[in-house]
Design a protein around this motif. Structure first.
Motif, PDB file in Angstrom:
ATOM      1  N   LEU A 121     -15.038   2.183   7.974  1.00 36.71           N
ATOM      2  CA  LEU A 121     -14.243   1.355   8.648  1.00 36.71           C
ATOM      3  C   LEU A 121     -14.554   1.139  10.210  1.00 36.71           C
ATOM      4  N   ALA A 122     -14.007  -0.103  10.798  1.00 34.09           N
ATOM      5  CA  ALA A 122     -14.542  -0.200  12.128  1.00 34.09           C
ATOM      6  C   ALA A 122     -13.538   0.600  12.745  1.00 34.09           C
ATOM      7  N   PRO A 123     -13.829   0.997  14.170  1.00 34.99           N
ATOM      8  CA  PRO A 123     -13.032   1.877  14.987  1.00 34.99           C
ATOM      9  C   PRO A 123     -11.898   1.183  15.121  1.00 34.99           C
ATOM     10  N   GLY A 124     -10.731   2.186  15.076  1.00 37.96           N
ATOM     11  CA  GLY A 124      -9.292   1.842  15.336  1.00 37.96           C
ATOM     12  C   GLY A 124      -8.559   1.206  14.182  1.00 37.96           C
ATOM     13  N   VAL A 125      -9.365   0.791  13.074  1.00 42.97           N
ATOM     14  CA  VAL A 125      -8.737   0.355  11.853  1.00 42.97           C
ATOM     15  C   VAL A 125      -7.717   1.193  11.375  1.00 42.97           C
ATOM     16  N   ALA A 126      -8.157   2.426  10.865  1.00 48.34           N
ATOM     17  CA  ALA A 126      -7.268   3.512  10.231  1.00 48.34           C
ATOM     18  C   ALA A 126      -5.836   3.501  11.389  1.00 48.34           C
ATOM     19  N   GLU A 127      -6.201   3.811  12.526  1.00 50.93           N
ATOM     20  CA  GLU A 127      -4.886   4.089  13.399  1.00 50.93           C
ATOM     21  C   GLU A 127      -4.040   2.672  13.498  1.00 50.93           C
ATOM     22  N   LEU A 128      -4.597   1.376  13.310  1.00 52.16           N
ATOM     23  CA  LEU A 128      -3.655   0.352  13.249  1.00 52.16           C
ATOM     24  C   LEU A 128      -2.888   0.175  11.938  1.00 52.16           C
ATOM     25  N   ILE A 129      -3.308   0.565  10.752  1.00 50.00           N
ATOM     26  CA  ILE A 129      -2.717   0.704   9.814  1.00 50.00           C
ATOM     27  C   ILE A 129      -1.744   1.661   9.583  1.00 50.00           C
ATOM     28  N   ALA A 130      -1.865   2.985  10.258  1.00 52.19           N
ATOM     29  CA  ALA A 130      -0.952   3.891  10.675  1.00 52.19           C
ATOM     30  C   ALA A 130       0.145   3.411  11.168  1.00 52.19           C
ATOM     31  N   GLU A 131      -0.085   2.700  12.327  1.00 54.95           N
ATOM     32  CA  GLU A 131       1.184   2.349  13.243  1.00 54.95           C
ATOM     33  C   GLU A 131       1.869   1.067  12.430  1.00 54.95           C
ATOM     34  N   GLU A 151       8.035  -6.263   7.764  1.00 55.60           N
ATOM     35  CA  GLU A 151       6.962  -5.074   7.979  1.00 55.60           C
ATOM     36  C   GLU A 151       6.083  -4.752   6.871  1.00 55.60           C
ATOM     37  N   VAL A 152       6.440  -4.972   5.514  1.00 54.11           N
ATOM     38  CA  VAL A 152       5.849  -4.538   4.247  1.00 54.11           C
ATOM     39  C   VAL A 152       4.755  -5.670   4.246  1.00 54.11           C
ATOM     40  N   GLY A 153       5.205  -6.888   4.293  1.00 46.59           N
ATOM     41  CA  GLY A 153       4.239  -8.012   4.501  1.00 46.59           C
ATOM     42  C   GLY A 153       3.215  -7.778   5.319  1.00 46.59           C
ATOM     43  N   ALA A 154       3.604  -7.387   6.656  1.00 44.29           N
ATOM     44  CA  ALA A 154       2.469  -7.401   7.794  1.00 44.29           C
ATOM     45  C   ALA A 154       1.552  -6.295   7.415  1.00 44.29           C
ATOM     46  N   LEU A 155       1.900  -5.243   6.635  1.00 45.11           N
ATOM     47  CA  LEU A 155       1.152  -4.058   6.184  1.00 45.11           C
ATOM     48  C   LEU A 155       0.374  -4.712   5.158  1.00 45.11           C
ATOM     49  N   GLU A 156       0.739  -5.641   4.500  1.00 46.45           N
ATOM     50  CA  GLU A 156       0.030  -6.078   3.084  1.00 46.45           C
ATOM     51  C   GLU A 156      -1.338  -6.864   3.719  1.00 46.45           C
ATOM     52  N   VAL A 157      -0.764  -7.779   4.662  1.00 47.54           N
ATOM     53  CA  VAL A 157      -1.964  -8.384   5.487  1.00 47.54           C
ATOM     54  C   VAL A 157      -2.992  -7.495   5.975  1.00 47.54           C
ATOM     55  N   LEU A 158      -2.703  -6.535   6.840  1.00 45.77           N
ATOM     56  CA  LEU A 158      -3.634  -5.399   7.180  1.00 45.77           C
ATOM     57  C   LEU A 158      -4.343  -4.889   6.060  1.00 45.77           C
ATOM     58  N   THR A 159      -3.787  -4.463   5.075  1.00 41.12           N
ATOM     59  CA  THR A 159      -4.348  -3.910   3.883  1.00 41.12           C
ATOM     60  C   THR A 159      -5.678  -4.700   3.305  1.00 41.12           C
ATOM     61  N   GLU A 160      -5.253  -6.002   3.022  1.00 35.39           N
ATOM     62  CA  GLU A 160      -5.955  -6.902   2.438  1.00 35.39           C
ATOM     63  C   GLU A 160      -7.126  -7.143   3.239  1.00 35.39           C
ATOM     64  N   LYS A 161      -7.041  -7.396   4.429  1.00 36.54           N
ATOM     65  CA  LYS A 161      -8.013  -7.709   5.565  1.00 36.54           C
ATOM     66  C   LYS A 161      -9.162  -6.365   5.583  1.00 36.54           C
ATOM     67  N   HIS A 162      -8.742  -5.337   5.767  1.00 34.32           N
ATOM     68  CA  HIS A 162      -9.352  -4.207   6.221  1.00 34.32           C
ATOM     69  C   HIS A 162      -9.653  -3.052   4.819  1.00 34.32           C
ATOM     70  N   LEU A 163      -8.828  -3.027   3.881  1.00 35.69           N
ATOM     71  CA  LEU A 163      -9.296  -2.216   2.710  1.00 35.69           C
ATOM     72  C   LEU A 163      -9.391  -2.944   1.566  1.00 35.69           C
ATOM     73  N   GLY A 164      -9.403  -4.361   1.511  1.00 36.23           N
ATOM     74  CA  GLY A 164      -9.474  -5.113   0.198  1.00 36.23           C
ATOM     75  C   GLY A 164     -10.683  -4.760  -0.596  1.00 36.23           C
ATOM     76  N   ALA A 165     -11.795  -4.403  -0.013  1.00 30.82           N
ATOM     77  CA  ALA A 165     -12.844  -4.035  -0.901  1.00 30.82           C
ATOM     78  C   ALA A 165     -12.908  -2.661  -1.502  1.00 30.82           C
ATOM     79  N   PHE A 166     -12.132  -1.981  -1.072  1.00 33.31           N
ATOM     80  CA  PHE A 166     -11.914  -0.689  -1.835  1.00 33.31           C
ATOM     81  C   PHE A 166     -10.621  -0.420  -2.543  1.00 33.31           C
ATOM     82  N   ARG A 167      -9.729  -1.559  -2.784  1.00 34.75           N
ATOM     83  CA  ARG A 167      -8.643  -1.206  -3.414  1.00 34.75           C
ATOM     84  C   ARG A 167      -8.956  -1.473  -5.001  1.00 34.75           C
ATOM     85  N   LYS A 168      -9.967  -1.840  -5.415  1.00 36.78           N
ATOM     86  CA  LYS A 168     -10.262  -2.193  -6.861  1.00 36.78           C
ATOM     87  C   LYS A 168     -10.577  -0.643  -7.116  1.00 36.78           C
ATOM     88  N   GLU A 169     -11.197   0.125  -6.537  1.00 37.26           N
ATOM     89  CA  GLU A 169     -11.742   1.497  -6.614  1.00 37.26           C
ATOM     90  C   GLU A 169     -10.346   2.438  -6.773  1.00 37.26           C
TER      91      GLU A 169
END
Length: 411
Positions: A121-131, A151-169
């Protein structure tokens, strides 16, 4: 990315950002949700059942004091479950939103729990998702449905953008986790406790049609299914007077419930209904010559069955049996029990396909014994009952919830 700069897991990042007051509020919310789950009364009942089962097995005299307490608790748990069921309909929108939030948070936590993923992950992404996860948490604690959905909708957008490639796994991890959970459940059911429903009246009056009983599978030794072998005894072998559930050795699609009357080496005979073991008559006394029980026809209709009620002492186990004096044979047997087998009979003596009658397969007068390897376990306690004239029976053809049968020990 240097391993020293890899961010922590989602749960630890969220924990580090919570104030003490936020942490307390979050724990309170989690406990409220656990206690408002339909599984809560079921889990509480299971926790109560363990010491109660041990008590009635090893200190039978204490059952008369413990059972009324357990019945009262059982009624409270039924009322608890019904109240939760009604409450879920009232708060369905909030529950759905919380479920969506919980699922998304758990999915993100699974993905971010893997160090190789965090390293990519790019620096700061995990912290952004945690916030953002903390904002979802705060909306949940406040009970603000609109804010929670936003807030769930906003978290879904962040998740798909940064973690989408890992969600299948992550989804595959869920499947593996579910498979592991199922394996644990199968092992527990195979080795320790299994529920069983009484389908017929062959064990009346001890067990009634519709009784749901727990089977102790541990006491005789762990049975290996399909090959029907018990490699070794754990507590003790089946004993006279035990009520057992077994897989019919002549029809493995059927499970039967009967009482063990003879163990290996015994010679069993009946004279005028009285059981004799190795030539010794087992004590038996008449209790009621016009005792009525409720049986079920093949097409599901309840009917009254009138029999003579006796109290029988079989190897120190006192229990009730039913018999019609005009129907009982003058003499039955002798039946010599072979090694590794038991001889079984139903307590409803004239209405039971048991060892005397080929276990319902080979026919009347053909003796069949039950091998140890086909015994699934010892019936211990009735934990619920759907039987004759129970609660709400008018809606279900005479069958309802039998509150009086709750936590009835099987003797």
């Amino acid at each position: 990315m240097n391993s020293m700069s890899v961010p922590a897991s989602l749960s630890s990042m969220m924990a580090a950002r919570r104030t003490p007051e936020q942490a307390r509020a979050w724990r309170r919310l989690l406990w409220r949700e656990r206690l408002s789950s339909l599984w809560a009364p079921v889990c509480i009942a299971a926790l109560l059942m363990l010491p109660y089962t041990l008590l009635i097995e090893f200190v039978p005299a204490a059952a008369s004091q413990a059972q009324p307490v357990m019945k009262g608790l059982g009624l409270l748990l039924v009322a608890y479950w019904l109240a939760l069921l009604v409450g879920r309909r009232v708060s369905s929108k909030w529950r759905d939103a919380r479920l969506a939030a919980s699922d998304l948070l758990e999915q993100d936590a699974r993905v971010l729990s893997k160090q190789p993923v965090r390293e990519k992950l790019a620096p700061g992404v995990a912290e952004l998702i945690a916030e953002q996860a903390l904002k979802v948490e705060a909306a949940s604690v406040r009970g603000d449905l609109g804010a929670l959905r936003s807030e769930v909708g906003a978290l879904e957008v962040l998740t798909e953008k940064h973690l989408g490639a890992f969600r299948k796994e992550s989804s595959m991890d869920s499947v593996v986790g579910f498979a592991k959970l199922m394996l644990v459940a199968v092992v527990f059911r195979s080795c320790f406790v299994e529920p069983y429903r009484i389908p017929s009246g062959s064990m009346l009056p001890t067990m009634e049609i519709g009784d749901q009983v727990f089977i102790n599978k541990f006491i005789y030794g762990v049975r290996i299914p399909f090959v029907n072998v018990v490699p070794f005894v754990i507590v003790r072998p089946p004993g006279r007077g035990d009520v057992i559930v077994f897989n019919n050795p002549l029809d493995e699609a059927s499970d039967f419930t009967k009482r063990v009357v003879g163990v290996p080496g015994d010679t069993v005979e009946l004279f005028d209904g009285v059981v004799h073991i190795n030539g010794q008559p087992q004590p038996r006394e008449s209790v009621d010559s016009a005792f009525v029980v409720h049986n079920l026809t093949d097409d599901g209709q309840w009917y009254d069955q009138q029999e003579s009620l006796y109290r029988e002492n079989l190897g120190g186990v006192t229990h009730s049996v039913l018999q019609t004096p005009t129907r009982m044979p003058r003499h039955e047997g002798p039946y010599v029990v072979p090694e590794g087998h038991v001889f079984v009979m139903g307590d409803n003596r004239d209405n039971s396909a048991d060892s005397r009658h080929g276990l319902g397969i080979t026919g009347y007068g053909r003796t069949e014994f039950v091998p140890y390897g086909h015994i699934k376990g010892k019936a211990m306690v009735v934990w619920a009952s759907l039987g004759h004239r129970g609660l709400l029976h008018g809606l279900f053809g005479g069958t309802g919830l039998r509150l009086d049968r709750f936590f009835e020990p099987v003797r």
